[in-house]
Design an enzyme around this catalytic site. Structure first.
Site: not given
Length: 274
Positions: A73, A217
Site C-alpha cells: 500500500c 491509491c
C-alpha cells in the site's frame, strides 16, 4: 490499545504500533474497526512490527477493510514513515522496511513529503499474478458485456490499468468490481482508470481490491505510470491527480526502481479497549 488515524490524500488508515504493544487482529475485528458508523473507520489497517531481518528497521503489514492481508500500500507506506518518526520509534530520515512482497526504503524529504522507493514494476504475468501465456503491453479482457484493453503490472500487489477518455465518466462502479474479481486475476486486482492529459500529467481513479473506490491509491498511481511508460504514452516524471490530491511518480525504466512522492497526514491519536 493505542492507535493513530492518518491519511494520504484521503486514503485513510488506522496505524498501530506493535513494537511496544502486544496486539492481535482477527479478520472479524478488523471489519468491525473499519466500519465508519460503529468503528474507527478506515480503508486499511497498518501495523508496525519489529523487523524480521536485522538489516531492516521495521516490518510493515497491511490489512484491507474486509480483513484480508495484502502485500503493498503506497499511501500507507508514506503514513507508516510519518508514524514511526512521530512516535519516536526511529529518528532516521531513510527508513528500511520489509513487507510481504519484499523491501522498501521510505525517505522523509526536507518539506515533510515522503518519497517511497517502490521497487521495480513487474510485468511478467505469473508474478502479478495474471493468467496469460506471455507478457504483453496490452491485454484484451471481456467483462460486464464490454471489451476492455488494459495493462497489467505488479507493484507488490496486482494492478490492472485502463485508459479512459475522461475519469469523470469512467464506469468505475461497473468495471471496477467486475475486473477486480476477473478469473484471470487469481488473487483479484486493483483497477486503475487513467486519463492522460499530456506525457507528464494524468488523472486517475482507482477501485481497490477488498476496499472499493478510494480517494487515492499510491501503488495504483505507480502502476498507472509504469503501464503508461511501458506503452510509450508517458515520460519518466509524471504528476498523478487523484480525487484526494496529487502524487509525483518517477521511473527511469526497466532495471530501475520506481519512486513515489507525496504527503502523509496525522489526524488524531486514540485508545480502544478491546
Amino acid at each position: 490499545m493505542q492507535f493513530s488515524k492518518m491519511h494520504g490524500l484521503g486514503n485513510d488508515f488506522m496505524v498501530v504500533d506493535a513494537v511496544t504493544q502486544n496486539v492481535y487482529f482477527s479478520p472479524e475485528l478488523i471489519c468491525r474497526l473499519a466500519d465508519r458508523h460503529t468503528g474507527v473507520g478506515f480503508d486499511q489497517l497498518l501495523i508496525v512490527e519489529a523487523p524480521y531481518d536485522p538489516d531492516m528497521d521495521f516490518h510493515y503489514r497491511i490489512f484491507n477493510a474486509d480483513g484480508s492481508e495484502v502485500a503493498q500500500c503506497g499511501n500507507g507506506a508514506r503514513c507508516f514513515a510519518r508514524f514511526v518518526r512521530l512516535k519516536g520509534l526511529i529518528n532516521k530520515r531513510d527508513i528500511k522496511v520489509s513487507t510481504q512482497s519484499g523491501r522498501m526504503v521510505l525517505s522523509i524529504t526536507n518539506d515533510d513529503q515522503v518519497c517511497v522507493n517502490m521497487g521495480e514494476p513487474e510485468f511478467e504475468p505469473h508474478h502479478v499474478p495474471f493468467r496469460a501465456l506471455r507478457a504483453e503491453k496490452t491485454y484484451i479482457l471481456r467483462v460486464a458485456e464490454r471489451t476492455v484493453l488494459c495493462g497489467v503490472v505488479s507493484m507488490g500487489n496486482p494492478h490492472c490499468v485502463i485508459q479512459v477518455p475522461d475519469v469523470e465518466t469512467a464506469e468505475v462502479d461497473i468495471l471496477g468490481p467486475a475486473l477486480e474479481s476477473h478469473e484471470r486475476f487469481p488473487e483479484r486486482a486493483n483497477i486503475g482508470f487513467m486519463q492522460i492529459l499530456n506525457r507528464g500529467h494524468i488523472r486517475l481513479r482507482v477501485y481497490e481490491r477488498g476496499v472499493g473506490e478510494t480517494q487515492a491509491c499510491g501503488s495504483g498511481a505507480c502502476a498507472a505510470v509504469a503501464v503508461g511508460i511501458q506503452q510509450q504514452l508517458l515520460d519518466n516524471h509524471v504528476r498523478v491527480d487523484l480525487p484526494g490530491g496529487s502524487l509525483f511518480i518517477c521511473w527511469d525504466g526497466p532495471g530501475k526502481p520506481l519512486y513515489m512522492t507525496g504527503p502523509a497526514m496525522h489526524v488524531y491519536d486514540g485508545t480502544i479497549h478491546l
